[in-house]
Design a protein around this motif. Sequence first.
Motif, PDB file in Angstrom:
ATOM      1  N   GLY A 185       7.963  -2.757 -54.628  1.00 13.12           N
ATOM      2  CA  GLY A 185       8.931  -3.453 -53.779  1.00 13.12           C
ATOM      3  C   GLY A 185       8.832  -4.957 -53.961  1.00 13.12           C
ATOM      4  O   GLY A 185       8.049  -5.443 -54.788  1.00 13.12           O
ATOM      5  N   ALA A 186       9.609  -5.694 -53.165  1.00  8.94           N
ATOM      6  CA  ALA A 186       9.685  -7.158 -53.297  1.00  8.94           C
ATOM      7  C   ALA A 186       8.322  -7.826 -53.125  1.00  8.94           C
ATOM      8  O   ALA A 186       8.042  -8.844 -53.765  1.00  8.94           O
ATOM      9  N   GLU A 228       5.920   1.588 -54.291  1.00 14.02           N
ATOM     10  CA  GLU A 228       6.917   2.430 -53.603  1.00 14.02           C
ATOM     11  C   GLU A 228       7.019   3.807 -54.234  1.00 14.02           C
ATOM     12  O   GLU A 228       7.507   4.745 -53.618  1.00 14.02           O
ATOM     13  N   GLY A 229       6.577   3.914 -55.489  1.00 14.90           N
ATOM     14  CA  GLY A 229       6.657   5.210 -56.164  1.00 14.90           C
ATOM     15  C   GLY A 229       6.137   5.110 -57.578  1.00 14.90           C
ATOM     16  O   GLY A 229       5.676   4.057 -58.023  1.00 14.90           O
ATOM     17  N   ILE A 230       6.206   6.250 -58.272  1.00 10.75           N
ATOM     18  CA  ILE A 230       5.845   6.280 -59.696  1.00 10.75           C
ATOM     19  C   ILE A 230       6.855   7.181 -60.398  1.00 10.75           C
ATOM     20  O   ILE A 230       7.301   8.183 -59.820  1.00 10.75           O
ATOM     21  N   VAL A 231       7.255   6.779 -61.599  1.00 13.65           N
ATOM     22  CA  VAL A 231       8.192   7.608 -62.371  1.00 13.65           C
ATOM     23  C   VAL A 231       7.577   7.840 -63.740  1.00 13.65           C
ATOM     24  O   VAL A 231       7.096   6.898 -64.375  1.00 13.65           O
ATOM     25  N   LYS A 256      -3.547  -4.359 -53.320  1.00 17.40           N
ATOM     26  CA  LYS A 256      -2.604  -4.746 -54.392  1.00 17.40           C
ATOM     27  C   LYS A 256      -2.793  -3.884 -55.640  1.00 17.40           C
ATOM     28  O   LYS A 256      -3.911  -3.446 -55.931  1.00 17.40           O
ATOM     29  N   LEU A 257      -1.703  -3.707 -56.384  1.00 23.20           N
ATOM     30  CA  LEU A 257      -1.753  -2.977 -57.645  1.00 23.20           C
ATOM     31  C   LEU A 257      -2.646  -3.742 -58.623  1.00 23.20           C
ATOM     32  O   LEU A 257      -2.416  -4.923 -58.888  1.00 23.20           O
ATOM     33  N   ALA A 273       8.734  -1.404 -62.219  1.00 25.85           N
ATOM     34  CA  ALA A 273      10.194  -1.458 -62.127  1.00 25.85           C
ATOM     35  C   ALA A 273      10.558  -1.507 -60.658  1.00 25.85           C
ATOM     36  O   ALA A 273       9.700  -1.339 -59.787  1.00 25.85           O
ATOM     37  N   ARG A 274      11.845  -1.758 -60.366  1.00 34.37           N
ATOM     38  CA  ARG A 274      12.329  -1.739 -58.992  1.00 34.37           C
ATOM     39  C   ARG A 274      13.092  -0.448 -58.770  1.00 34.37           C
ATOM     40  O   ARG A 274      13.677   0.117 -59.709  1.00 34.37           O
TER      41      ARG A 274
END
Length: 143
Positions: free
Chosen positions: A42-43, A48-51, A111-112, A17-18
């Motif tokens: 990010g773009a 940038e994070g994890i939720v 990279k992810l 997600a963004r």
Amino acid sequence: MTVAMILNEKGRDVVTARASDPVGEICRTLSEKRIGAIVVTGAAGQIEGIVSERDVVRVIGKEGPAALEQPVGDVMTRSVVTCSDGDTVNSVMARMSAGRFRHMPVVSGGKLAGLVSIGDIVKHRIAQIEREADQMRDYIAMA
Ligand code: AMP
């Protein structure tokens, strides 16, 4: 047993997600995809994070339904612990247990490249223990 062995079986797709996506949309995706966490990128595809469902429950418990409008960037964990293909499943399990989280993105070449969950790890550990028990039974039967 390595992280790559888990990903070869489960695949490398990761739901992302963004940071600007509202928490309500994150809830919908978690529910539709039947998953427990989403990686925020990010773009350029950088992490940038994890939720996780825990973050969502925490913010709704604190702020009520208004939290659903909040951008996920305000709710996510920013210091993400990642692993790589060559890491052993045991080392990932130890880091999850020490950090008290159940998801770990896999990074390859910056990279992810996948995500392992505690569910994936338990599944593989059980399969390994069953294999070892079978080998032990075969060995005893031969003696
Ligand atoms: P979980 O157990 O994965 O639902 O996550 C519990 C808490 O840890 C939540 O606040 C998550 O945002 C956070 N979390 C989950 N995975 C990671 C990770 N790999 N690195 C850092 N924090 C994480």
